[in-house]
Design a protein around this motif. Sequence first.
Motif, mmCIF file in Angstrom:
data_model
loop_
_atom_site.group_PDB
_atom_site.id
_atom_site.type_symbol
_atom_site.label_atom_id
_atom_site.label_comp_id
_atom_site.label_asym_id
_atom_site.label_seq_id
_atom_site.Cartn_x
_atom_site.Cartn_y
_atom_site.Cartn_z
ATOM 1 N N GLU A 21 54.995 42.511 -15.009
ATOM 2 C CA GLU A 21 54.866 41.555 -15.918
ATOM 3 C C GLU A 21 54.464 41.645 -17.195
ATOM 4 O O GLU A 21 54.856 40.920 -18.424
ATOM 5 C CB GLU A 21 53.777 40.412 -15.388
ATOM 6 N N ASP A 22 53.981 42.999 -17.530
ATOM 7 C CA ASP A 22 53.696 43.413 -18.995
ATOM 8 C C ASP A 22 55.011 43.415 -19.822
ATOM 9 O O ASP A 22 54.960 43.457 -20.993
ATOM 10 C CB ASP A 22 52.725 44.709 -18.960
ATOM 11 N N PHE A 23 55.878 43.983 -19.150
ATOM 12 C CA PHE A 23 57.418 44.348 -19.844
ATOM 13 C C PHE A 23 58.454 43.169 -19.722
ATOM 14 O O PHE A 23 59.363 43.038 -20.446
ATOM 15 C CB PHE A 23 58.015 45.244 -19.002
ATOM 16 N N CYS A 24 57.974 41.907 -18.779
ATOM 17 C CA CYS A 24 59.017 40.904 -18.922
ATOM 18 C C CYS A 24 58.640 39.613 -19.028
ATOM 19 O O CYS A 24 59.329 38.673 -19.362
ATOM 20 C CB CYS A 24 59.411 40.967 -17.239
ATOM 21 N N LEU A 25 57.462 39.478 -19.273
ATOM 22 C CA LEU A 25 56.563 38.186 -19.816
ATOM 23 C C LEU A 25 56.160 38.090 -21.094
ATOM 24 O O LEU A 25 55.707 39.055 -21.529
ATOM 25 C CB LEU A 25 55.754 37.396 -18.769
ATOM 26 N N PRO A 26 56.617 37.224 -21.999
ATOM 27 C CA PRO A 26 56.014 37.192 -23.405
ATOM 28 C C PRO A 26 54.556 36.770 -23.303
ATOM 29 O O PRO A 26 54.161 35.987 -22.510
ATOM 30 C CB PRO A 26 56.739 36.024 -24.067
ATOM 31 N N ARG A 33 66.310 41.552 -24.672
ATOM 32 C CA ARG A 33 66.677 42.463 -23.955
ATOM 33 C C ARG A 33 68.106 42.664 -23.787
ATOM 34 O O ARG A 33 68.832 43.796 -23.902
ATOM 35 C CB ARG A 33 66.210 42.776 -22.638
ATOM 36 N N VAL A 34 68.928 41.533 -23.649
ATOM 37 C CA VAL A 34 70.330 41.484 -23.508
ATOM 38 C C VAL A 34 70.969 41.990 -24.944
ATOM 39 O O VAL A 34 72.015 42.712 -25.043
ATOM 40 C CB VAL A 34 71.005 40.168 -23.211
ATOM 41 N N VAL A 35 70.416 41.336 -25.947
ATOM 42 C CA VAL A 35 70.912 41.512 -27.300
ATOM 43 C C VAL A 35 70.611 43.174 -27.674
ATOM 44 O O VAL A 35 71.376 43.815 -28.140
ATOM 45 C CB VAL A 35 70.243 40.717 -28.305
ATOM 46 N N PHE A 36 69.344 43.653 -27.450
ATOM 47 C CA PHE A 36 69.133 45.047 -27.544
ATOM 48 C C PHE A 36 70.221 45.939 -26.890
ATOM 49 O O PHE A 36 70.691 46.758 -27.389
ATOM 50 C CB PHE A 36 67.728 45.290 -27.133
ATOM 51 N N SER A 37 70.107 45.587 -25.597
ATOM 52 C CA SER A 37 71.224 46.483 -24.707
ATOM 53 C C SER A 37 72.485 46.478 -25.286
ATOM 54 O O SER A 37 73.266 47.489 -25.232
ATOM 55 C CB SER A 37 70.957 46.154 -23.251
ATOM 56 N N GLY A 38 73.081 45.338 -25.626
ATOM 57 C CA GLY A 38 74.585 45.181 -26.282
ATOM 58 C C GLY A 38 74.691 45.939 -27.612
ATOM 59 O O GLY A 38 75.660 46.549 -27.712
ATOM 60 N N VAL A 39 73.737 46.166 -28.364
ATOM 61 C CA VAL A 39 73.613 46.651 -29.605
ATOM 62 C C VAL A 39 73.607 48.029 -29.296
ATOM 63 O O VAL A 39 74.600 48.853 -30.184
ATOM 64 C CB VAL A 39 72.270 46.348 -30.534
ATOM 65 N N HIS A 43 65.519 49.209 -22.017
ATOM 66 C CA HIS A 43 65.716 47.812 -22.006
ATOM 67 C C HIS A 43 66.631 47.443 -20.889
ATOM 68 O O HIS A 43 66.358 46.222 -20.232
ATOM 69 C CB HIS A 43 66.500 47.511 -23.517
ATOM 70 N N LEU A 44 67.369 48.001 -20.210
ATOM 71 C CA LEU A 44 68.255 47.675 -19.012
ATOM 72 C C LEU A 44 67.571 47.857 -17.931
ATOM 73 O O LEU A 44 67.320 46.846 -16.944
ATOM 74 C CB LEU A 44 69.384 48.611 -18.814
ATOM 75 N N GLY A 45 66.350 48.696 -17.809
ATOM 76 C CA GLY A 45 65.747 48.911 -16.597
ATOM 77 C C GLY A 45 64.654 47.482 -16.500
ATOM 78 O O GLY A 45 64.723 46.898 -15.491
ATOM 79 N N CYS A 46 64.111 47.244 -17.830
ATOM 80 C CA CYS A 46 63.464 45.834 -17.831
ATOM 81 C C CYS A 46 64.337 44.799 -17.204
ATOM 82 O O CYS A 46 63.864 43.704 -16.564
ATOM 83 C CB CYS A 46 62.992 45.590 -19.362
ATOM 84 N N LEU A 47 65.445 44.613 -17.975
ATOM 85 C CA LEU A 47 66.488 43.574 -17.401
ATOM 86 C C LEU A 47 66.461 43.578 -15.936
ATOM 87 O O LEU A 47 66.490 42.537 -15.191
ATOM 88 C CB LEU A 47 67.811 43.641 -18.088
ATOM 89 N N PHE A 48 66.999 44.779 -15.263
ATOM 90 C CA PHE A 48 67.081 44.607 -13.910
ATOM 91 C C PHE A 48 65.671 44.617 -13.237
ATOM 92 O O PHE A 48 65.728 43.520 -11.961
ATOM 93 C CB PHE A 48 67.749 46.192 -13.521
#
Length: 189
Positions: free
Chosen positions: A6-11, A27-33, A81-86
């Motif tokens: 939750e520390d990585f995924c919740l604001p 995270r989607v924007v960061f991974s895309g960049v 960032h992708l790990g956090c997304l998944f």
Amino acid sequence: DGPFLEDFCLPKGKYARFGRMFVTALRVVFSGVILGTLASSYLTLTHVQLCDSEYHCVSFAGWVQFTTFTRWCWMIQGVYHLGCLFASSLFPLHDREDASRWHGGTKATTARVLYVLYQISWAMAMLVTIVTYTVLVPAAVVLPMPAHKSGAIKVLLSWQGHVMHLLNTIMMVTDYRVTGKRVNLRDFS
């Protein structure tokens, strides 16, 4: 105790009102960049010659592009960032107060791996940005350089180079501000 997913995924803090989708969108924007910059560099900087002398040069093409410290830092941050997304899509997330009841197994291991990637990405982002903009760029712009160094300077001063050298820190600071994670200074000693 250890880190919670939750520390990585919740604001946290003032960003908590935006909810989980806000962190996911970042995270989607960061991974895309990250992926876009690597792809653009891979496709457009292949004509550059990197030379260590006037007689020994190699094209900055193919796998050679993935031999620089900056790109490794950039890719590790992308994995974070992708790990956090998944992870946020695979595991149920709870409020921080309830997280300890659900902490264990694969979810706990995933949180520890993300924590290590976060710590590494944070430190490497700072190192890359500070060294690049206090030493390398000023030297490349101010000092006279031999002709055989022009390829390395072209890569350093390319827009992809600036994105990788500067946005890595901006993305980690944004991640830090939004999720409220802290850098453990004991890990650096």
